[in-house]
Scaffold this motif. Sequence first.
Motif, PDB file in Angstrom:
ATOM      1  N   SER A  65       4.881   3.783  -6.034  1.00 41.94           N
ATOM      2  CA  SER A  65       3.827   4.302  -5.064  1.00 41.94           C
ATOM      3  C   SER A  65       2.327   4.491  -5.761  1.00 41.94           C
ATOM      4  N   GLU A  66       1.432   4.583  -4.976  1.00 41.18           N
ATOM      5  CA  GLU A  66       0.080   4.697  -5.483  1.00 41.18           C
ATOM      6  C   GLU A  66       0.017   6.114  -6.222  1.00 41.18           C
ATOM      7  N   LYS A  67      -0.796   5.868  -7.268  1.00 43.24           N
ATOM      8  CA  LYS A  67      -0.729   7.058  -8.405  1.00 43.24           C
ATOM      9  C   LYS A  67      -1.140   8.371  -7.895  1.00 43.24           C
ATOM     10  N   GLU A  68      -2.436   8.297  -7.253  1.00 44.92           N
ATOM     11  CA  GLU A  68      -3.029   9.617  -6.901  1.00 44.92           C
ATOM     12  C   GLU A  68      -2.077  10.465  -5.924  1.00 44.92           C
ATOM     13  N   SER A  69      -1.700   9.799  -4.858  1.00 43.22           N
ATOM     14  CA  SER A  69      -0.964  10.611  -3.879  1.00 43.22           C
ATOM     15  C   SER A  69       0.438  10.892  -4.483  1.00 43.22           C
ATOM     16  N   MET A  70       0.902   9.993  -5.292  1.00 44.36           N
ATOM     17  CA  MET A  70       2.331  10.521  -6.074  1.00 44.36           C
ATOM     18  C   MET A  70       2.038  11.617  -6.913  1.00 44.36           C
ATOM     19  N   GLU A  71       0.858  11.908  -7.454  1.00 46.70           N
ATOM     20  CA  GLU A  71       0.391  13.151  -8.492  1.00 46.70           C
ATOM     21  C   GLU A  71       0.600  14.114  -7.604  1.00 46.70           C
ATOM     22  N   MET A  72      -0.107  14.040  -6.469  1.00 49.04           N
ATOM     23  CA  MET A  72      -0.090  15.352  -5.414  1.00 49.04           C
ATOM     24  C   MET A  72       1.258  15.545  -4.929  1.00 49.04           C
ATOM     25  N   PHE A  73       1.897  14.541  -4.733  1.00 49.93           N
ATOM     26  CA  PHE A  73       3.439  14.796  -4.020  1.00 49.93           C
ATOM     27  C   PHE A  73       4.356  15.598  -5.093  1.00 49.93           C
ATOM     28  N   ASP A 124       0.798  -1.186  -0.036  1.00 52.81           N
ATOM     29  CA  ASP A 124       0.056  -0.004  -0.008  1.00 52.81           C
ATOM     30  C   ASP A 124       0.868   1.407   0.119  1.00 52.81           C
ATOM     31  N   GLU A 125       2.159   1.083  -0.557  1.00 53.01           N
ATOM     32  CA  GLU A 125       2.924   2.193  -0.608  1.00 53.01           C
ATOM     33  C   GLU A 125       2.238   3.476  -1.267  1.00 53.01           C
ATOM     34  N   THR A 126       2.438   4.680  -0.558  1.00 53.17           N
ATOM     35  CA  THR A 126       1.946   6.079  -0.972  1.00 53.17           C
ATOM     36  C   THR A 126       3.014   7.071  -0.739  1.00 53.17           C
ATOM     37  N   ALA A 127       2.641   8.208  -1.437  1.00 55.09           N
ATOM     38  CA  ALA A 127       3.755   9.230  -1.355  1.00 55.09           C
ATOM     39  C   ALA A 127       3.541   9.816   0.224  1.00 55.09           C
ATOM     40  N   PHE A 128       2.487   9.543   1.139  1.00 62.04           N
ATOM     41  CA  PHE A 128       2.438   9.712   2.385  1.00 62.04           C
ATOM     42  C   PHE A 128       3.880   9.225   3.143  1.00 62.04           C
ATOM     43  N   SER A 129       4.119   7.991   2.806  1.00 60.34           N
ATOM     44  CA  SER A 129       5.207   7.405   3.340  1.00 60.34           C
ATOM     45  C   SER A 129       6.292   8.082   3.309  1.00 60.34           C
ATOM     46  N   ILE A 130       6.613   8.586   1.895  1.00 56.41           N
ATOM     47  CA  ILE A 130       7.961   9.304   1.394  1.00 56.41           C
ATOM     48  C   ILE A 130       7.910  10.434   2.380  1.00 56.41           C
ATOM     49  N   LEU A 131       6.980  11.284   2.503  1.00 56.75           N
ATOM     50  CA  LEU A 131       6.980  12.433   3.663  1.00 56.75           C
ATOM     51  C   LEU A 131       7.383  12.278   4.775  1.00 56.75           C
ATOM     52  N   ARG A 132       6.726  11.221   5.270  1.00 61.86           N
ATOM     53  CA  ARG A 132       7.076  10.778   6.765  1.00 61.86           C
ATOM     54  C   ARG A 132       8.438  10.498   7.000  1.00 61.86           C
TER      55      ARG A 132
END
Length: 334
Positions: free
Chosen positions: A181-189, A106-114
Amino acid sequence: MIKGLINEVWIEFLESLCTPDYQQDRLQIRDASKATCEWIWGHPDYLCYRKSAESSILHVVGKAGSGKSVLAKHVWKRLSKETVDSPEKGSSVLLYYCCNKRTRPDETAFSILRALVHQFLLQRPSLFDTVILRSELMQSHSFLEKQATWTFDSLWSIFKDIVTKSQLQMIHCIIDALDESEKESMEMFLSLLPELLVQGTNHLTVKLFLTSRIEGHIMDCLEGHAARIQVDSVIHEDVDTYIRERLGKLKRLKLDAEGEQNIRKILVDHAEGMFLWAELAIKDLERAHGFTAKTLARRVRSLPSGLDAIYERMLIKIDGMCDDEDTVNLVRKI
């Protein structure tokens, strides 16, 4: 007493981030083979990116298995040494994250930020007191009551604050495998990253080194904001070097110089810039016993091109050799 309380709150804050193990992820990526990845230091786009005093993004793209993660780690190792050896090492930080959907489906850009916030505060803990504790966001957050509900927006606000108010001269940030990473959060990041490039009056330079496969949503988000290097066009010699090194260790094949050169050429041509394909093909050769050079050459030529096809060939062989359904299913997931 106040300092001790701040340290306690700092630890609580770091724990509330629930950060992925980014150091272990980096350790699991193999080091570059000798004499490979060295092309990056002389590549014109990399030189322009490094030498420019302005904040900038460099995006390295390539097909699966083309060595992007190994290259990112290679760059991290060079920058890490430069940071330590620099007489002004207190004026810079180096951040790293590798997206990994195998260990984190479930990797997301949220994990990158953390992970980026966590690393930044480990390297510059004083920023917790001078920037984060004094921010409006922290006045209303309840992470000390174990009810931390960090949102993407709140962590981006924190990360941007510590970057812009850090009073550092240089921030290097390497983010590998954006496509995992999951597409939607990556686009936001990615849409927010240009905010870090705005030149203010604080004399800070931010250098972002990003890698990914050639994915449309990633390319579109970075269009006009990043210089781009496509590794497929520059790694032919590296693949040849890697294959030469691996074949040199297969002494039991008993190839003479001409036979080894012929096998190497076939492997390089069929690999099409994919280190991973070459590795899988050589593993197939490792299982060969009593073959002549000509038979080995035919065996290599018979290997399917592309990672999916060669994986499928391996799975067919495993299906035939292994009665354990769980083992076969595990390999299929990989």
